[in-house]
Design an enzyme around this catalytic site. Structure first.
Site, PDB file in Angstrom:
ATOM      1  N   HIS A  17     -20.971  44.114   8.058  1.00 26.62           N
ATOM      2  CA  HIS A  17     -20.529  43.896   9.691  1.00 26.62           C
ATOM      3  C   HIS A  17     -22.043  43.837  10.200  1.00 26.62           C
ATOM      4  O   HIS A  17     -22.046  42.990  11.158  1.00 26.62           O
ATOM      5  CB  HIS A  17     -19.885  45.193   9.919  1.00 26.62           C
ATOM      6  CG  HIS A  17     -18.453  45.606   9.349  1.00 26.62           C
ATOM      7  ND1 HIS A  17     -18.358  46.761   8.813  1.00 26.62           N
ATOM      8  CD2 HIS A  17     -17.542  44.750   9.445  1.00 26.62           C
ATOM      9  CE1 HIS A  17     -17.028  46.569   8.576  1.00 26.62           C
ATOM     10  NE2 HIS A  17     -16.576  45.469   8.940  1.00 26.62           N
ATOM     11  N   LYS A  41      -2.609  51.667  10.924  1.00 24.11           N
ATOM     12  CA  LYS A  41      -3.549  51.818  10.060  1.00 24.11           C
ATOM     13  C   LYS A  41      -4.227  53.353  10.043  1.00 24.11           C
ATOM     14  O   LYS A  41      -4.464  53.799  11.046  1.00 24.11           O
ATOM     15  CB  LYS A  41      -4.766  50.916  10.420  1.00 24.11           C
ATOM     16  CG  LYS A  41      -5.236  50.222   9.286  1.00 24.11           C
ATOM     17  CD  LYS A  41      -6.644  49.318   9.689  1.00 24.11           C
ATOM     18  CE  LYS A  41      -6.862  48.503   8.823  1.00 24.11           C
ATOM     19  NZ  LYS A  41      -7.721  47.318   8.827  1.00 24.11           N
ATOM     20  N   ARG A  90     -15.988  36.506   4.360  1.00 29.06           N
ATOM     21  CA  ARG A  90     -16.614  36.590   2.937  1.00 29.06           C
ATOM     22  C   ARG A  90     -16.143  35.708   1.874  1.00 29.06           C
ATOM     23  O   ARG A  90     -16.913  35.271   1.413  1.00 29.06           O
ATOM     24  CB  ARG A  90     -16.040  38.021   2.491  1.00 29.06           C
ATOM     25  CG  ARG A  90     -16.764  39.253   3.276  1.00 29.06           C
ATOM     26  CD  ARG A  90     -16.538  40.754   2.812  1.00 29.06           C
ATOM     27  NE  ARG A  90     -14.922  40.444   3.094  1.00 29.06           N
ATOM     28  CZ  ARG A  90     -14.161  41.601   3.359  1.00 29.06           C
ATOM     29  NH1 ARG A  90     -14.600  42.851   2.959  1.00 29.06           N
ATOM     30  NH2 ARG A  90     -12.888  41.422   3.651  1.00 29.06           N
ATOM     31  N   SER A 128     -15.043  47.978   3.636  1.00 30.52           N
ATOM     32  CA  SER A 128     -15.146  49.337   4.168  1.00 30.52           C
ATOM     33  C   SER A 128     -14.300  50.168   3.106  1.00 30.52           C
ATOM     34  O   SER A 128     -14.581  51.228   2.772  1.00 30.52           O
ATOM     35  CB  SER A 128     -14.502  49.471   5.613  1.00 30.52           C
ATOM     36  OG  SER A 128     -15.376  48.930   6.480  1.00 30.52           O
TER      37      SER A 128
END
Length: 159
Positions: A17, A41, A90, A128
């Site tokens: 990030h 979430k 990514r 994460s």
């Protein structure tokens, strides 16, 4: 003045990030790094904890503003007067998801552009979720997250 918005859950912020934040902060006059609150979430860290970690990790970037929102990204961008949404990629899995999000955002407001930045090769595997998994098994994540984040992760998992 060109303003951009980089959104995420940032639970927690990783060096991947930060790679995107650093590079985007050089491209735009103001970069809003905004924690988006997703009620569907479950997060390890509270919004306040994530904002604190982001502030600490980005303090060297004077044009970065840390914020939080439960709006849609294009709604938030309009609220702060941003013209650009920054998204980090990514791998191809990210592209597939992010391209659909981009098309949805274009549908909602075609005046706000989406810019994709590929993360540096060293961070292509960092997420994460993986970071939390590694720490939960008592392994180091040095180099994957800022030191302030590693400390908070250790506190959460090891008391």
């Amino acid at each position: 003045m060109i303003k951009a918005v980089y959104t995420g859950t940032f639970d927690p912020v990783t060096n991947g990030h930060l790679d995107i934040i650093e590079r985007a902060s050089k491209m735009y006059d103001v970069l809003y790094v905004t924690i988006f609150i997703n009620p569907h979430k479950t997060c390890l860290f509270t919004v306040e904890e994530r904002m604190e970690m982001l502030r600490e990790a980005t303090k060297q970037f004077p044009n970065v503003v840390i914020d939080e929102s439960s709006s849609l990204a294009v709604e938030y961008a309009r609220e702060v007067g941003a013209q650009v949404l920054v998204r980090g990629l990514r791998a191809t899995e990210d592209y597939n998801y992010e391209s659909l999000m981009c098309f949805t955002n274009q549908y909602l407001d075609d005046g706000i552009e989406t810019v994709f930045l590929m993360t540096r090769l060293a961070y292509t595997f960092v997420s994460s979720s993986f970071v939390k998994e590694i720490v939960s098994h008592k392994h180091s994540v040095e180099g994957l997250v800022p030191a302030c984040v590693e400390k908070k992760l250790i506190e959460k998992y090891r008391g």
